[in-house]
Design a protein around this motif. Sequence first.
Motif, PDB file in Angstrom:
ATOM      1  N   MET A 120      -8.451  -2.729  -1.009  1.00 22.77           N
ATOM      2  CA  MET A 120      -7.548  -2.385   0.066  1.00 22.77           C
ATOM      3  C   MET A 120      -8.099  -2.719   1.441  1.00 22.77           C
ATOM      4  SD  MET A 120      -5.214   0.657  -1.069  1.00 22.77           S
ATOM      5  CE  MET A 120      -4.156   0.476  -2.133  1.00 22.77           C
TER       6      MET A 120
ATOM      7  N   VAL B 286       0.182   5.622   5.649  1.00 26.22           N
ATOM      8  CA  VAL B 286      -0.285   4.292   5.348  1.00 26.22           C
ATOM      9  C   VAL B 286      -0.042   3.412   6.382  1.00 26.22           C
ATOM     10  CG1 VAL B 286      -0.101   2.510   3.836  1.00 26.22           C
ATOM     11  CG2 VAL B 286      -0.440   4.783   2.857  1.00 26.22           C
TER      12      VAL B 286
ATOM     13  N   CYS C 160       0.644   4.034  -2.876  1.00 25.17           N
ATOM     14  CA  CYS C 160       0.161   5.541  -2.644  1.00 25.17           C
ATOM     15  C   CYS C 160       1.358   6.320  -2.899  1.00 25.17           C
ATOM     16  CB  CYS C 160       0.148   5.633  -0.892  1.00 25.17           C
ATOM     17  SG  CYS C 160      -0.314   7.278  -0.081  1.00 25.17           S
TER      18      CYS C 160
ATOM     19  N   VAL D  39      -2.949   0.315   6.583  1.00 25.93           N
ATOM     20  CA  VAL D  39      -3.588   0.290   5.428  1.00 25.93           C
ATOM     21  C   VAL D  39      -2.807  -0.655   4.794  1.00 25.93           C
ATOM     22  CG1 VAL D  39      -4.077   1.173   3.061  1.00 25.93           C
ATOM     23  CG2 VAL D  39      -3.988   2.838   5.190  1.00 25.93           C
TER      24      VAL D  39
ATOM     25  N   ALA E  16       0.638  -1.187  -0.050  1.00 24.99           N
ATOM     26  CA  ALA E  16       0.009  -0.082  -0.088  1.00 24.99           C
ATOM     27  C   ALA E  16       0.575   1.305   0.160  1.00 24.99           C
ATOM     28  CB  ALA E  16      -1.005   0.074   1.225  1.00 24.99           C
TER      29      ALA E  16
ATOM     30  N   SER F 267      -2.680  -3.569   1.104  1.00 29.77           N
ATOM     31  CA  SER F 267      -3.015  -4.142  -0.262  1.00 29.77           C
ATOM     32  C   SER F 267      -2.676  -5.226  -0.489  1.00 29.77           C
ATOM     33  CB  SER F 267      -2.449  -3.039  -1.211  1.00 29.77           C
ATOM     34  OG  SER F 267      -2.894  -3.453  -2.605  1.00 29.77           O
TER      35      SER F 267
ATOM     36  N   PHE G 277      -6.202   4.817   3.122  1.00 31.93           N
ATOM     37  CA  PHE G 277      -5.387   5.023   1.905  1.00 31.93           C
ATOM     38  C   PHE G 277      -5.571   6.430   1.330  1.00 31.93           C
ATOM     39  CE2 PHE G 277      -4.706   4.982  -2.546  1.00 31.93           C
ATOM     40  CZ  PHE G 277      -3.069   4.532  -2.846  1.00 31.93           C
TER      41      PHE G 277
ATOM     42  N   VAL H  30      -8.041   0.549  -5.062  1.00 32.49           N
ATOM     43  CA  VAL H  30      -8.392   1.270  -3.623  1.00 32.49           C
ATOM     44  C   VAL H  30      -9.812   0.307  -2.816  1.00 32.49           C
ATOM     45  CG1 VAL H  30      -9.067   3.157  -2.286  1.00 32.49           C
ATOM     46  CG2 VAL H  30      -7.436   3.396  -4.063  1.00 32.49           C
TER      47      VAL H  30
END
Length: 188
Positions: A137, A117, A48, A122, A44, A124, A143, A134
């Motif tokens: 996630m 993050v 980002c 967060v 993540a 992913s 995020f 997104v």
Amino acid sequence: TGSKGVFGAIMGAMAAFDFGGPVNKVASLFADGLLMDGVYGPEAVKICASMIPPFGVALSWLIKRSRYTKSETDNIKIAFPMGICMITEGVIPIAAVDPIRVIASCSIGAAVGGALVMILNVGSMVPSGGMFIVPAMINPWGFMLALAAGTVVTAALLVLLKKDAKKEDTVVLDEEEDEIDLSDVKFN
């Protein structure tokens, strides 16, 4: 949580430092390796931090257009949609004009986003895809908050640090070309 934040900041800065170059690829490979082990936060951070430079540059352009030439403006209009897809390379033409200020601003903004993050937990499970992944996630609102914070920091630094653009230094392409007479050319 502090060490998670530091880790996220370092990874974020690495992911944005060279806009898809070798430093970015080291962070990306590291995040992908951790993803394979079921650690989703660094992935993540990578996503980002790769989106923050094009978003930050576009926001700074919206705030202070006098900082950018016409050709840079055209590149920003291309970089933003690329950023939606997590393609950072669209910022390279802007960074080439003013590398110190642009790289520093983007790296600091991505470090802020990366730290957030990790602090907001967060994650992913998908290795790339930009805004399109997104919803899949872990903590997508976290995020979005990290992405927004990193984008605002990048834009603010660019507005503060970057100087107003000078007139275009590019060659004017609309000049009339001389006619070339090819009537004397013969082929044997």
